[in-house]
Scaffold this motif. Structure first.
Motif, PDB file in Angstrom:
ATOM      1  N   LEU A  51       0.832  -1.204   0.000  1.00 41.43           N
ATOM      2  CA  LEU A  51       0.000   0.000   0.000  1.00 41.43           C
ATOM      3  C   LEU A  51       0.868   1.255   0.000  1.00 41.43           C
ATOM      4  O   LEU A  51       0.656   2.175  -0.792  1.00 41.43           O
ATOM      5  CB  LEU A  51      -0.923  -0.018   1.227  1.00 41.43           C
ATOM      6  N   VAL A  52       1.868   1.279   0.896  1.00 43.09           N
ATOM      7  CA  VAL A  52       2.738   2.451   0.976  1.00 43.09           C
ATOM      8  C   VAL A  52       3.520   2.621  -0.322  1.00 43.09           C
ATOM      9  O   VAL A  52       3.844   3.735  -0.723  1.00 43.09           O
ATOM     10  CB  VAL A  52       3.691   2.342   2.192  1.00 43.09           C
ATOM     11  N   LEU A  53       3.807   1.506  -1.001  1.00 42.09           N
ATOM     12  CA  LEU A  53       4.530   1.590  -2.274  1.00 42.09           C
ATOM     13  C   LEU A  53       3.638   2.056  -3.417  1.00 42.09           C
ATOM     14  O   LEU A  53       4.096   2.186  -4.542  1.00 42.09           O
ATOM     15  CB  LEU A  53       5.145   0.231  -2.619  1.00 42.09           C
ATOM     16  N   GLY A  54       2.354   2.271  -3.094  1.00 37.94           N
ATOM     17  CA  GLY A  54       1.480   2.877  -4.103  1.00 37.94           C
ATOM     18  C   GLY A  54       0.545   1.908  -4.798  1.00 37.94           C
ATOM     19  O   GLY A  54      -0.078   2.268  -5.793  1.00 37.94           O
ATOM     20  N   ALA A  70      -2.465   6.165   2.089  1.00 40.89           N
ATOM     21  CA  ALA A  70      -1.038   5.829   2.142  1.00 40.89           C
ATOM     22  C   ALA A  70      -0.453   5.674   0.744  1.00 40.89           C
ATOM     23  O   ALA A  70       0.696   6.001   0.504  1.00 40.89           O
ATOM     24  CB  ALA A  70      -0.833   4.544   2.941  1.00 40.89           C
ATOM     25  N   LYS A  71      -1.285   5.189  -0.192  1.00 38.84           N
ATOM     26  CA  LYS A  71      -0.726   4.910  -1.512  1.00 38.84           C
ATOM     27  C   LYS A  71      -0.466   6.188  -2.310  1.00 38.84           C
ATOM     28  O   LYS A  71       0.286   6.160  -3.259  1.00 38.84           O
ATOM     29  CB  LYS A  71      -1.615   3.913  -2.252  1.00 38.84           C
ATOM     30  N   LYS A 131      -1.162  -9.359  -6.489  1.00 35.69           N
ATOM     31  CA  LYS A 131       0.299  -9.493  -6.504  1.00 35.69           C
ATOM     32  C   LYS A 131       0.871  -9.906  -5.152  1.00 35.69           C
ATOM     33  O   LYS A 131       1.973 -10.437  -5.097  1.00 35.69           O
ATOM     34  CB  LYS A 131       0.940  -8.166  -6.919  1.00 35.69           C
ATOM     35  N   GLY A 186       7.235  -1.073  -6.409  1.00 37.62           N
ATOM     36  CA  GLY A 186       6.694   0.288  -6.365  1.00 37.62           C
ATOM     37  C   GLY A 186       6.707   0.963  -7.730  1.00 37.62           C
ATOM     38  O   GLY A 186       5.930   1.884  -7.990  1.00 37.62           O
ATOM     39  N   VAL A 189       5.548   8.114   0.385  1.00 35.00           N
ATOM     40  CA  VAL A 189       6.539   7.962   1.448  1.00 35.00           C
ATOM     41  C   VAL A 189       7.143   6.564   1.307  1.00 35.00           C
ATOM     42  O   VAL A 189       6.509   5.654   0.795  1.00 35.00           O
ATOM     43  CB  VAL A 189       5.927   8.118   2.860  1.00 35.00           C
ATOM     44  N   VAL A 211       3.739  -0.938  -9.988  1.00 35.01           N
ATOM     45  CA  VAL A 211       2.370  -0.494  -9.728  1.00 35.01           C
ATOM     46  C   VAL A 211       2.152   0.921 -10.256  1.00 35.01           C
ATOM     47  O   VAL A 211       1.016   1.337 -10.438  1.00 35.01           O
ATOM     48  CB  VAL A 211       1.974  -0.577  -8.227  1.00 35.01           C
ATOM     49  N   ARG A 212       3.252   1.630 -10.518  1.00 40.79           N
ATOM     50  CA  ARG A 212       3.121   2.958 -11.134  1.00 40.79           C
ATOM     51  C   ARG A 212       3.220   2.866 -12.656  1.00 40.79           C
ATOM     52  O   ARG A 212       3.326   3.888 -13.333  1.00 40.79           O
ATOM     53  CB  ARG A 212       4.220   3.886 -10.604  1.00 40.79           C
ATOM     54  N   LEU A 256      -0.706   4.767   7.514  1.00 42.45           N
ATOM     55  CA  LEU A 256      -1.153   3.425   7.892  1.00 42.45           C
ATOM     56  C   LEU A 256      -2.084   3.466   9.104  1.00 42.45           C
ATOM     57  O   LEU A 256      -2.724   2.477   9.430  1.00 42.45           O
ATOM     58  CB  LEU A 256       0.052   2.524   8.186  1.00 42.45           C
ATOM     59  N   ALA A 315      11.822   0.571  -0.581  1.00 38.35           N
ATOM     60  CA  ALA A 315      11.145   1.793  -0.159  1.00 38.35           C
ATOM     61  C   ALA A 315      11.640   3.005  -0.945  1.00 38.35           C
ATOM     62  O   ALA A 315      10.886   3.933  -1.206  1.00 38.35           O
ATOM     63  CB  ALA A 315      11.343   2.007   1.338  1.00 38.35           C
ATOM     64  N   ALA A 337       2.880   7.873   7.747  1.00 36.52           N
ATOM     65  CA  ALA A 337       2.867   7.055   6.526  1.00 36.52           C
ATOM     66  C   ALA A 337       1.461   6.875   5.967  1.00 36.52           C
ATOM     67  O   ALA A 337       1.299   6.483   4.825  1.00 36.52           O
ATOM     68  CB  ALA A 337       3.481   5.692   6.815  1.00 36.52           C
ATOM     69  N   PRO A 386      10.625   4.125  -5.626  1.00 36.78           N
ATOM     70  CA  PRO A 386       9.762   5.133  -6.277  1.00 36.78           C
ATOM     71  C   PRO A 386      10.149   6.576  -5.940  1.00 36.78           C
ATOM     72  O   PRO A 386       9.339   7.458  -6.118  1.00 36.78           O
ATOM     73  CB  PRO A 386       8.364   4.805  -5.735  1.00 36.78           C
ATOM     74  N   GLN A 394      -4.364  -4.495  -6.971  1.00 37.12           N
ATOM     75  CA  GLN A 394      -2.967  -4.906  -7.167  1.00 37.12           C
ATOM     76  C   GLN A 394      -2.445  -5.641  -5.933  1.00 37.12           C
ATOM     77  O   GLN A 394      -1.732  -6.640  -6.049  1.00 37.12           O
ATOM     78  CB  GLN A 394      -2.086  -3.675  -7.441  1.00 37.12           C
ATOM     79  N   PHE A 449       8.517   3.354   3.413  1.00 33.44           N
ATOM     80  CA  PHE A 449       8.352   2.838   4.778  1.00 33.44           C
ATOM     81  C   PHE A 449       9.117   1.533   4.902  1.00 33.44           C
ATOM     82  O   PHE A 449       9.005   0.658   4.053  1.00 33.44           O
ATOM     83  CB  PHE A 449       6.862   2.598   5.061  1.00 33.44           C
TER      84      PHE A 449
END
Lengths: 303, 346
Positions: A191-194, B71-72, A203, B98, B76, B101-102, B51, B146, B49, B149, A199, B78
């Protein structure tokens, strides 16, 4: 005198060999193992042989005639249909409930966990009756459906519903402890990675639970195909229309057509054996995944 | 790249984990959030973050309000205590996650992952799975993942907590170098004061959901703001006494000149560090008599339990070389003075 007892006697009456210190005396072990093998042979292996032996009683030709009979084929088809729907729907439900229970906190969570187990604690006959009471002629919603020309009881939808009910807990019961053990760290990291929810599920979560999920699906499928009680109540035993394999076996048996009954039963037995093998294979894989491998590279410099 | 937190509150089942915290982190700084377990430091980090959602207060990232941003969307980085690497993905795929997913291009992803593998010095291990790495390697992969991205801030939650002492020390050095190279604003949570003192340019000490002191390592160590910090950071002796006369307190043979604003009779606690006890064989001015009761070897220093008579005793630490040259031994009479101390009213 075995080597083991020799060592013991050499060391004197009060000393024990290293193996002996951790286990029981040989006669205890042998007796227990013997009893276990005897019971398995008597109650599990012998009946299994009996099924195949009786099925082939009148020869291979008769066997194939019995299982390719139109009534038998229709029963196979209906069993596959019922199993297909219960596996698909219960997998979806299992994933959703396990996800909800392990990733969120909400009031009534414990109640939900308890409710999921109801099909395990209720007799399948009662499960069937519930559907008769709901959708039967005198049932709660029955008249409405019948007025709209939708037949549920004594028809395929009833069989599918009853099968779904009895196989309801298999997938979620398998997934809940697994997902609880794994926690949400990886999902939070994603989640923090976006990553978005979709996904994260495809994944991160699914690859982590895939073997446990498959294990639950196998158990669910086996039970769906073998279910008798609940299906028997809602089926109406209309040959060629609402008979599943277990019901077909019963009808043949009641007509004293023992060889044909066993021939069809052998299909179910064969299915059980396939399930067992699949379960063992998946189970081994599943266990591997749960065990965190020891760090095999400790000898390498850590920096 | 800056972090600003205003009046943040968070309660879990009636427990106030974070109480009205405000803080500001400048772009490019490396700050430690130090505190005992249960002090709310991880909760604060997780709120930054995204969370956890605060009950009230505001979070601003790079000047933009982000309190309720998912968070997404926060961009940041983490790092979790137990790495939280994706165990079914290779090192390469973990770091690439990261970026994937982008929806970045394959070539960009490959270049960025290899750049990061170089940065964490694990270039040859991109095809390994997390289970095939040591703890220190796993944590470095987690940091690279972390950073991939290009986050605006990097948050680390007890990053070295699960590692053994030697690896921790190496990773401390490494994170310092990493920060110099990337200069991404970094906030890390730790309960290990040595880690905080060594790595961070600034330390925030938390206790019971509040920030007790905010300062440089030297300020924290030499000028503790509260009782809690005086006890929590570094080793310390403390003694309880009261103000004997204006500007003076007495405890055993020691006399302390204290802040004259304290009223006579006021109960006080005096903290002083064992290495601020000056011990000699020969009497020097202002020293008092003491006897060595117990000796404990602590590596670079030797610690003595000094008996002051009257049932009173204190710990003193002497650098090993000095101690060996002086030949101190148990039962020996020595002279001691307290060279630095802090007084807090009780």
């Amino acid at each position: 005198m075995t080597k083991e007892t020799l060592i013991v006697s050499l060391k004197g009456p009060n000393s024990v060999s290293p193996e002996r210190a951790l286990t029981e005396a040989p006669w205890v072990r042998r007796t227990l193992i013997g009893i276990a093998i005897l019971f398995v042979g008597l109650f599990l292996i012998m009946p299994l042989f009996e099924v195949f032996a009786s099925a082939l009683d009148k020869g291979v030709d008769y066997y194939f005639t019995a299982i390719t009979d139109p009534m038998a084929l229709s029963a196979i088809k209906l069993t596959l249909v019922a199993a297909f729907f219960s596996v698909v729907l219960n997998t979806l439900f299992g994933l959703a409930s396990a996800w909800a229970i392990t990733k969120f906190n909400f009031p009534g969570k414990n109640l939900l966990i308890t409710l999921i187990d109801i099909p395990f604690s209720v007799s399948p006959v009662i499960a069937g009756l519930i559907y008769v009471l709901l959708f039967g002629l005198q049932g709660l919603w029955g008249p409405w459906f019948i007025n709209h020309n939708i037949h549920i009881i004594f028809a395929v939808p009833g069989i599918v519903l009853a099968t779904i009910f009895v196989t309801f807990p298999f997938v979620s019961r398998e997934l809940i402890p697994l997902m609880q053990e794994q926690g949400s760290d990886e999902e939070e990291a994603a989640l923090v990675l976006g990553a978005n929810g979709w996904q994260i599920f495809w994944k991160v979560t699914l690859p982590n639970i895939q073997w446990g999920l498959l294990y639950g699906v196998i158990l669910c499928n086996a039970r769906a195909m073998g279910e008798f009680g609940a299906v028997s109540v809602v089926s109406g035993h209309i040959r060629g229309l609402t008979n599943t394999l277990p019901l077909h076996v019963e009808i043949l048996y009641n007509e004293y057509n023992f060889t044909a009954a066993f021939a069809v039963a052998s299909l179910l037995t064969f299915l059980a054996i396939v399930t067992l093998i699949a379960k063992a294979l998946v189970g081994a894989k599943y266990k591997d995944e749960k065990v965190i491998l020891p760090t095999s590279l400790e000898s390498e410099p850590t920096l | 790249m800056s972090i600003e937190v205003k009046n943040l509150n968070k309660t879990f089942n009636g427990f106030n984990a974070v109480k009205d915290i405000s803080l500001k982190l400048e772009s490019g700084s490396l700050v430690a959030l130090l505190g005992p377990s249960g002090s709310g430091k991880s909760t604060l980090l997780r709120m930054i973050a995204g969370l956890e959602i605060p009950d009230s207060g505001e979070i601003h990232l790079t000047g933009k309000e982000a309190t309720y941003v998912s968070a997404k969307e926060r961009n940041v980085g983490f790092v979790f205590q137990h790495y939280a690497l994706f165990k079914h993905m290779t090192v390469f795929e973990n770091i690439a996650f990261g970026l994937r997913v982008r929806k970045q291009g394959e070539k960009e992803i490959r270049d960025r992952v290899h750049e990061l593998l170089d940065l964490i010095q694990l270039s040859g291990l991109d095809k390994r799975y997390p289970s095939q790495l040591s703890g220190g390697q796993r944590q470095r992969v987690a940091v690279a993942r972390a950073l991939a991205p290009r986050p605006e801030v990097l948050l680390l939650d007890e990053p070295f907590g699960a590692l053994d002492a030697k690896v921790r020390e190496e990773l401390r050095e490494w994170i310092l170098r990493l920060h110099e190279e990337t200069s991404v604003t970094t906030l890390f949570v730790t309960h290990d004061q040595n880690e905080a003192l060594e790595v961070a340019g600034r330390i925030l000490i938390m206790n019971y959901g509040k920030i007790e002191q905010d300062g440089t390592p030297i300020e924290i160590f030499d000028h503790p703001a509260t009782h809690f910090i005086a006890q929590f950071v570094g080793e310390t002796n403390y003694i309880d006494t009261e103000v004997a006369e204006i500007g003076l307190a007495v405890w055993g043979p020691f006399r302390f000149s204290i802040n004259p604003s304290l009223t006579v009779g006021q109960k006080i606690r005096i903290y002083f560090r064992p290495h601020d006890v000056y011990v000699t064989e020969q009497f020097e001015t202002l020293q008092v008599k003491a006897r060595i009761k117990k000796t404990r070897f602590k590596g670079t220093v030797i610690e003595y339990l000094l008996d002051l008579g009257d049932g009173k005793s204190i710990f003193a630490q002497v650098p090993k070389g000095v101690a060996l040259a002086s030949g101190f031994k148990d039962g020996q009479d020595v002279y001691a003075a307290i060279t630095a101390f802090h007084v807090f009213p009780l």
